[in-house]
Scaffold this active site. Structure first.
Site, PDB file in Angstrom:
ATOM      1  N   CYS A  50      -3.525   4.495  -4.381  1.00 16.97           N
ATOM      2  CA  CYS A  50      -4.321   5.723  -4.291  1.00 16.97           C
ATOM      3  C   CYS A  50      -4.058   6.645  -5.469  1.00 16.97           C
ATOM      4  CB  CYS A  50      -4.058   6.450  -2.976  1.00 16.97           C
ATOM      5  SG  CYS A  50      -2.325   6.893  -2.713  1.00 16.97           S
TER       6      CYS A  50
ATOM      7  N   ASP B  46       0.862  -1.186   0.000  1.00 21.44           N
ATOM      8  CA  ASP B  46       0.000   0.000   0.000  1.00 21.44           C
ATOM      9  C   ASP B  46       0.894   1.231   0.000  1.00 21.44           C
ATOM     10  OD1 ASP B  46      -1.995   1.866   0.266  1.00 21.44           O
ATOM     11  OD2 ASP B  46      -2.554   1.308   2.317  1.00 21.44           O
TER      12      ASP B  46
END
Length: 410
Positions: free
Chosen positions: A367, A340
């Site tokens: 993201c 992540d």
């Protein structure tokens, strides 16, 4: 700035670009236009003409509106204000929620096709409660900046100008109620307001020393610093936990392998793996922030095979390559790696190291769609293909989108 800065032009914008801006053309030149929607004709003011290949502009009047245009959810960010005085942080607030998700889908799909040669029919999923609330009230954390007079507010887009505000409609009711909009804060750079799921809302003023808070996700409680990273949307930790668990191919998962959670923070996704596969799960969380690693060690304590390591991911993988025994390399080849990374993505060095270590599967939480597409292309060079992809609207009324990608070896 050149002679065209401040010039007003009429533009028809054609498509959305990465970063939440629309693309138009003026005499053949690309112009990136803020606060417009693809298909609209707008009057725009040139804000930056320094590049030969493109200019930037701000919409100041809509001449032919899109059917998807709405009154802005935050008037201080609306097109009615001077572009230099528009609050940043809600750049899609003038677009119907369902169309926001379509624009985010387009950016994600186009990035994957252009950079990785991957065709995707991904859709952007909304989180519980957002439709009924029109995408408002989801932020459990906000950061406001302090202007020269001590007033607080966000910065204007692509600017260091603080825009004083009296509300923050994307923030949760608890955060809004705790935000001291009318107070003055001299000598401070920032004011953070957060409302954890356990305990009362709180302020963090400037470089205030961190204190430990608790966040609940389902039946599990995580301890973290109030200044540390945590997902902002109230439903995001639960949504990402479930998405990561679903993204792992059971047939390729080995609980005894050297499973990794890279950029692991306080252990949210490592715990997701442990909860999915049980008490015998081995997983090591790697995080550069020492205080976050300390919290991760606490949060993962119930798994005997769990560990939390402080270190930069690129250095950790480099040392792993250099020092791993034959048996350790075999456990790495059997591993599931969850990563992540920050907005910039994992990048060439990390993806190459993972490619050489050759774990059984990668679950990549992203993201940034362009960084994800680049890293999917890098993984492909090492024999990984994109097997599954989901996307989530974790940031309504902004251009940001979260994706969870499963990459498997052919």
């Amino acid at each position: 700035m050149g002679e065209n800065t401040g010039r007003e032009v009429e533009l028809t914008v054609e498509r959305i670009a990465h970063g939440g801006i629309s693309v138009g053309r003026l005499d053949g030149r690309v112009v990136f236009v803020a606060d417009a929607i693809p298909g609209e004709t707008v009057r725009a003011r040139i804000s930056d003409d320094r590049k030969k290949s493109f200019w930037r502009a701000d919409a100041i009047e809509v001449l032919a509106p899109s059917e998807h245009r709405r009154d802005h959810v935050w008037p201080v960010a609306s097109i009615a204000r001077d572009p230099r005085q528009r609050a940043g942080g809600a750049e899609f607030g003038h677009i119907a929620l369902s169309h926001q998700r379509e624009l985010k889908r387009q950016v994600l799909a186009e990035s994957l096709q252009r950079m990785a040669g991957v065709e995707s029919d991904v859709r952007v999923e909304q989180l519980p409660g957002d439709h009924a609330a029109n995408g408002l009230g989801w932020r459990t954390r906000i950061r406001l900046h302090v202007d020269d007079e001590g007033r607080i507010g966000p910065m204007a887009s692509r600017s260091h100008t603080v825009i004083p505000v009296t509300d923050a409609p994307l923030a949760s009711p608890a955060v809004q109620a705790a935000t001291p909009f009318s107070e003055r804060f001299t000598g401070l750079g920032t004011v953070d307001v957060l409302a954890p799921t356990v305990g009362d809302a709180r302020l963090v003023l400037g470089e205030q020393k961190p204190t430990v808070i608790s966040e609940r996700v389902g039946e599990r409680t995580f301890r973290l610093d109030d200044t540390g990273f945590w997902q902002v949307h109230r439903e995001a930790p639960a949504a990402l936990t479930a998405a990561v668990q679903a993204a792992i191919d059971d047939a390729a998962f080995d609980p005894r392998a050297a499973n990794l959670d890279l950029y692991g923070g306080v252990g949210l996704l490592a715990a997701a793996v442990g909860d999915r596969f049980g008490a015998s799960t081995r997983v090591t969380s790697v995080e550069a922030d020492e205080r976050a690693t300390e919290r991760a060690a606490e949060n993962l304590a119930e798994w005997v095979g769990a560990a939390a390591v402080t270190g930069r991911v690129d250095r950790f993988l480099r040392e792993l390559e250099q020092s791993a025994s034959a048996a350790e390399r075999a456990r790495l080849r059997a591993a599931t790696v969850v990563l992540d990374p920050p907005r910039a993505g994992a990048g060439t060095e990390v993806m190459a190291a993972l490619g050489r270590l050759s774990p059984a599967q990668l679950v990549y939480v992203a993201c940034d769609p362009v960084a994800l597409a680049r890293d999917v292309a890098l993984a492909a060079q090492h024999g990984y293909r994109l097997a599954r992809l989901r996307a989530f609207d974790l940031f309504p009324h902004t251009h940001h989108v979260e994706a969870v990608a499963s990459l498997v070896r052919d």
